[in-house]
Design a protein around this motif. Structure first.
Motif, PDB file in Angstrom:
ATOM      1  N   ASP A 131       0.839  -1.206   0.000  1.00  0.00           N
ATOM      2  CA  ASP A 131       0.000   0.000   0.000  1.00  0.00           C
ATOM      3  C   ASP A 131       0.872   1.253   0.000  1.00  0.00           C
ATOM      4  O   ASP A 131       1.982   1.261   0.533  1.00  0.00           O
ATOM      5  CB  ASP A 131      -0.900   0.015   1.240  1.00  0.00           C
ATOM      6  CG  ASP A 131      -1.975  -1.050   1.191  1.00  0.00           C
ATOM      7  OD1 ASP A 131      -2.829  -0.974   0.292  1.00  0.00           O
ATOM      8  OD2 ASP A 131      -1.958  -1.947   2.048  1.00  0.00           O
ATOM      9  N   PRO A 137      -5.448   1.286   3.462  1.00  0.00           N
ATOM     10  CA  PRO A 137      -5.105   0.007   2.827  1.00  0.00           C
ATOM     11  C   PRO A 137      -6.209  -0.512   1.906  1.00  0.00           C
ATOM     12  O   PRO A 137      -7.391  -0.477   2.237  1.00  0.00           O
ATOM     13  CB  PRO A 137      -4.907  -0.939   4.020  1.00  0.00           C
ATOM     14  CG  PRO A 137      -4.578  -0.053   5.166  1.00  0.00           C
ATOM     15  CD  PRO A 137      -5.359   1.202   4.939  1.00  0.00           C
ATOM     16  N   ARG A 138      -5.805  -1.008   0.760  1.00  0.00           N
ATOM     17  CA  ARG A 138      -6.765  -1.458  -0.247  1.00  0.00           C
ATOM     18  C   ARG A 138      -7.589  -2.654   0.202  1.00  0.00           C
ATOM     19  O   ARG A 138      -8.746  -2.802  -0.206  1.00  0.00           O
ATOM     20  CB  ARG A 138      -6.012  -1.843  -1.528  1.00  0.00           C
ATOM     21  CG  ARG A 138      -5.291  -0.684  -2.200  1.00  0.00           C
ATOM     22  CD  ARG A 138      -4.570  -1.160  -3.436  1.00  0.00           C
ATOM     23  NE  ARG A 138      -3.826  -0.082  -4.085  1.00  0.00           N
ATOM     24  CZ  ARG A 138      -3.081  -0.249  -5.186  1.00  0.00           C
ATOM     25  NH1 ARG A 138      -3.023  -1.445  -5.733  1.00  0.00           N
ATOM     26  NH2 ARG A 138      -2.439   0.768  -5.709  1.00  0.00           N
TER      27      ARG A 138
END
Length: 416
Positions: A131, A137-138
């Motif tokens: 990230d 955060p994805r």
């Protein structure tokens, strides 16, 4: 100062009342607890502000009298905790803590009776290394609050600077046996609560609460919390939760703070983190690892002739065993003592990060470290153990995902 923290108290209550589903009795207790902790922080910071004023006045007096050197105001240290994002927001860092004492060897000190053992199959693993610093955060799902990825001493953490929460999404409903591990730190007096069956107030279930000074299981009909021996808030420390049906154990650093045979955490397909923090006193969460299973090593070894364990921990890039390995090493030693004819090959395996040569050497050294610990600390006859390393040459999962790499970083026991 008091007005500022009164605002935080109001924000905390707004988060609890407005953002949550209809309140149950346990949720009212949670609201009361957070309100109490906010009020404690108000008093603490009021005292700190008063002391700071006294210190400043004393320093000014010494400066005027020529007793002390009068440095530039620009040289004053930053506030406690993590710094804000750098100007453009492209890089966020946190202040480095004082150097910590070297941890003890496995099976020694406070880890003599340490019994945590992780599950054997990764469900969700993320250290935020893929990230962008400054982003959310994805792979997580934001619910509310302010969070960003921050970098600290080469590691990535999710930093929270307000009351808020996020989900860890899972590919399926949590199994009967699972473990959750993450690194955590925050200000003394702030809790981070972990829910395994939805948001606060969604049923009469227990939740796990952690802070730098205490933790355990709260809510529901049964509760168990206790204090740690000292404030852990100077740097991130490991939080570990081991669940087998209704049996729940919670560990903060080297101490087991809860041991409940009849808890009700519920089961869902995502885990919710409710975080209490502020800009001045942020919370840091990193290295999240959810693992399924927890079969006895001998049962697995008897059925297939080999078993992989995720419960042997090493310092990063090193063959030095972490004290958290104590539970698994003890289980191996007890298995060998219970079955005197059993002989094992200890295999070290790595993921494919780094060169093949360095991975091969590291796997050999780690296997040798496990053998040495079993012999020297746990009294196993060395003639019953052989150590071998295979580097990244025998993966059991794809190295393209964090979960796959976690599964490939393992120690295997093979019956001879």
């Amino acid at each position: 100062m008091r007005c500022k923290f009164a605002g935080i108290a109001a924000l905390a209550l707004a988060f609890l009342v407005v953002g949550a589903p209809p309140a149950h009795a346990q949720f009212g207790k949670l609201k009361s607890k957070i309100k109490q902790k906010v009020e404690q922080k108000v008093d603490q910071h009021t005292d700190e502000a008063a002391q700071a004023a006294v210190d400043q006045a004393d320093a000014s007096a010494q400066c005027a009298a020529g007793v002390a050197d009068c440095g530039s105001a620009d040289a004053a240290p930053a506030a406690d905790g993590a710094s804000s994002s750098a100007g453009s927001g492209s890089r966020a860092e946190v202040a480095s803590p004082a150097a910590s004492a070297e941890p003890p060897d496995p099976g020694k000190g406070a880890y003599v009776n340490y019994d945590f053992k992780p599950g054997d199959t990764p469900i969700f693993v993320d250290d935020f290394s893929h990230d962008e610093v400054g982003n959310f955060p994805r792979r997580l799902e934001l619910v509310r609050g302010n969070f960003e990825v921050a970098e600290w001493q080469g590691n990535r953490y999710l930093r929270g600077t307000s009351f808020g929460g996020f989900y860890v999404p899972l590919p399926d409903t949590l199994p009967e046996q699972f473990t959750l591990e993450f690194d955590f730190t925050g200000a003394s007096g702030w809790n981070t609560d972990v829910y395994f069956n939805g948001l606060p107030g969604e049923g009469p279930v227990n939740f796990v609460e952690v802070s730098p000074t205490d933790g355990g299981v709260s809510g529901g009909k049964v509760q168990s919390t206790s204090n740690v021996s000292h404030d852990l808030g100077k740097q991130p420390f490991p939080v570990r939760i081991m669940v087998d049906g209704h049996y729940v154990k919670v560990y903060l650093d080297d101490k087991r703070v809860a041991n409940i045979p009849n808890a009700n955490l519920g089961r869902g397909n995502r885990i919710y983190f409710a975080v209490s923090a502020s800009e001045r006193e942020p919370a840091l969460i990193g290295n999240i690892r959810v693992m399924a299973g927890g079969k006895k090593l001998y049962d697995a070894l008897a059925s297939t002739g080999r078993v992989a364990t995720q419960g042997i921990y090493f310092d990063t890039g090193s063959d030095r065993l972490r004290p958290e390995s104590s539970g698994t090493l003890r289980e191996i030693a007890e298995m060998l003592k219970a079955h005197p004819d059993l002989k094992l090959t200890i295999e070290g395996h790595t993921d494919n990060v780094g060169s093949a040569a360095s991975n091969q050497m590291l796997s050999e050294q780690r296997a040798a470290s496990v053998r040495a610990a079993l012999v020297s600390t746990y009294g196993v006859d060395g003639g019953r153990l052989i150590a071998k390393g295979y580097g990244a040459s025998k993966p059991v999962a794809s190295n393209d995902t964090p979960e796959g790499r976690q599964q490939n970083r393992r120690v295997e026991l093979v019956r001879m």
